[in-house]
Write a protein that holds these residues in place. Sequence first.
Motif, mmCIF file in Angstrom:
data_model
loop_
_atom_site.group_PDB
_atom_site.id
_atom_site.type_symbol
_atom_site.label_atom_id
_atom_site.label_comp_id
_atom_site.label_asym_id
_atom_site.label_seq_id
_atom_site.Cartn_x
_atom_site.Cartn_y
_atom_site.Cartn_z
ATOM 1 N N ILE A 39 0.839 -1.186 0.000
ATOM 2 C CA ILE A 39 0.000 0.000 0.000
ATOM 3 C C ILE A 39 0.879 1.243 0.000
ATOM 4 O O ILE A 39 0.584 2.208 -0.692
ATOM 5 C CB ILE A 39 -0.980 -0.031 1.196
ATOM 6 N N ASP A 40 1.988 1.226 0.763
ATOM 7 C CA ASP A 40 2.881 2.376 0.778
ATOM 8 C C ASP A 40 3.479 2.628 -0.601
ATOM 9 O O ASP A 40 3.614 3.779 -1.016
ATOM 10 C CB ASP A 40 4.011 2.169 1.789
ATOM 11 N N ALA A 41 3.850 1.562 -1.313
ATOM 12 C CA ALA A 41 4.422 1.718 -2.655
ATOM 13 C C ALA A 41 3.402 2.319 -3.610
ATOM 14 O O ALA A 41 3.744 3.137 -4.458
ATOM 15 C CB ALA A 41 4.908 0.373 -3.189
ATOM 16 N N ILE A 42 2.160 1.927 -3.482
ATOM 17 C CA ILE A 42 1.113 2.463 -4.343
ATOM 18 C C ILE A 42 0.880 3.934 -4.034
ATOM 19 O O ILE A 42 0.746 4.764 -4.931
ATOM 20 C CB ILE A 42 -0.198 1.658 -4.189
ATOM 21 N N ILE A 96 17.218 -4.611 -1.027
ATOM 22 C CA ILE A 96 15.866 -5.112 -0.761
ATOM 23 C C ILE A 96 15.748 -5.949 0.507
ATOM 24 O O ILE A 96 14.782 -5.829 1.241
ATOM 25 C CB ILE A 96 15.345 -5.892 -1.982
ATOM 26 N N TYR A 97 16.717 -6.786 0.794
ATOM 27 C CA TYR A 97 16.612 -7.670 1.948
ATOM 28 C C TYR A 97 17.480 -7.201 3.119
ATOM 29 O O TYR A 97 17.610 -7.892 4.104
ATOM 30 C CB TYR A 97 16.997 -9.097 1.566
ATOM 31 N N GLU A 98 18.067 -6.030 2.984
ATOM 32 C CA GLU A 98 18.956 -5.528 4.028
ATOM 33 C C GLU A 98 18.131 -4.862 5.131
ATOM 34 O O GLU A 98 17.387 -3.920 4.877
ATOM 35 C CB GLU A 98 19.922 -4.517 3.412
ATOM 36 N N PRO A 99 18.257 -5.360 6.361
ATOM 37 C CA PRO A 99 17.471 -4.784 7.465
ATOM 38 C C PRO A 99 17.764 -3.300 7.668
ATOM 39 O O PRO A 99 18.893 -2.848 7.488
ATOM 40 C CB PRO A 99 17.913 -5.584 8.686
ATOM 41 N N PHE A 100 16.746 -2.571 8.024
ATOM 42 C CA PHE A 100 16.791 -1.144 8.367
ATOM 43 C C PHE A 100 17.055 -0.233 7.178
ATOM 44 O O PHE A 100 17.303 0.947 7.363
ATOM 45 C CB PHE A 100 17.797 -0.877 9.495
ATOM 46 N N LYS A 101 16.971 -0.740 5.946
ATOM 47 C CA LYS A 101 17.058 0.093 4.744
ATOM 48 C C LYS A 101 15.631 0.310 4.249
ATOM 49 O O LYS A 101 14.890 -0.640 4.022
ATOM 50 C CB LYS A 101 17.877 -0.591 3.637
ATOM 51 N N LYS A 118 7.723 6.467 6.911
ATOM 52 C CA LYS A 118 7.404 5.881 8.206
ATOM 53 C C LYS A 118 7.892 4.441 8.339
ATOM 54 O O LYS A 118 7.528 3.757 9.271
ATOM 55 C CB LYS A 118 5.893 5.924 8.446
ATOM 56 N N GLY A 119 8.702 3.973 7.418
ATOM 57 C CA GLY A 119 9.154 2.585 7.448
ATOM 58 C C GLY A 119 10.347 2.373 8.361
ATOM 59 O O GLY A 119 11.082 3.299 8.674
ATOM 60 N N ASN A 120 10.530 1.122 8.784
ATOM 61 C CA ASN A 120 11.699 0.790 9.590
ATOM 62 C C ASN A 120 12.637 -0.170 8.861
ATOM 63 O O ASN A 120 13.678 -0.529 9.374
ATOM 64 C CB ASN A 120 11.294 0.203 10.947
ATOM 65 N N GLY A 121 12.251 -0.630 7.666
ATOM 66 C CA GLY A 121 13.123 -1.485 6.869
ATOM 67 C C GLY A 121 13.191 -2.926 7.310
ATOM 68 O O GLY A 121 14.138 -3.636 6.976
ATOM 69 N N LEU A 122 12.195 -3.388 8.053
ATOM 70 C CA LEU A 122 12.238 -4.766 8.540
ATOM 71 C C LEU A 122 11.248 -5.695 7.841
ATOM 72 O O LEU A 122 11.351 -6.905 7.986
ATOM 73 C CB LEU A 122 11.984 -4.798 10.056
ATOM 74 N N GLY A 123 10.314 -5.170 7.090
ATOM 75 C CA GLY A 123 9.274 -5.997 6.488
ATOM 76 C C GLY A 123 9.797 -7.135 5.630
ATOM 77 O O GLY A 123 9.495 -8.305 5.874
#
Length: 86
Positions: free
Chosen positions: A1-4, A41-46, A51-56
């Motif tokens: 949803i954020d990407a959209i 893409i898979y790097e934590p905290f990037k 409002k993202g934290n990069g953990l998804g």
Amino acid sequence: IDAIESSDDESGEISIKHSFDGANHDFEISDSGVGIDPKVIYEPFKTTKLKGNGLGLALSIEIINAHKGSLALQKEPKIFTISLPK
């Protein structure tokens, strides 16, 4: 949803498809939002989100690996494929 929400596409769309070949369940997930930089893409905290934290995605790949599955990204068009064994 954020990407959209970050894209110029006013009619954002998310698609989820499932297939089963007798051995693996494959889930294809795509959206009409902005692209993803495959280098981080898979790097934590990037994250590129405000409002993202990069953990998804980092957590997602850990969960998928724990189930002996795999996650692949097709860049154009942007499609994530999750493959899980039967």
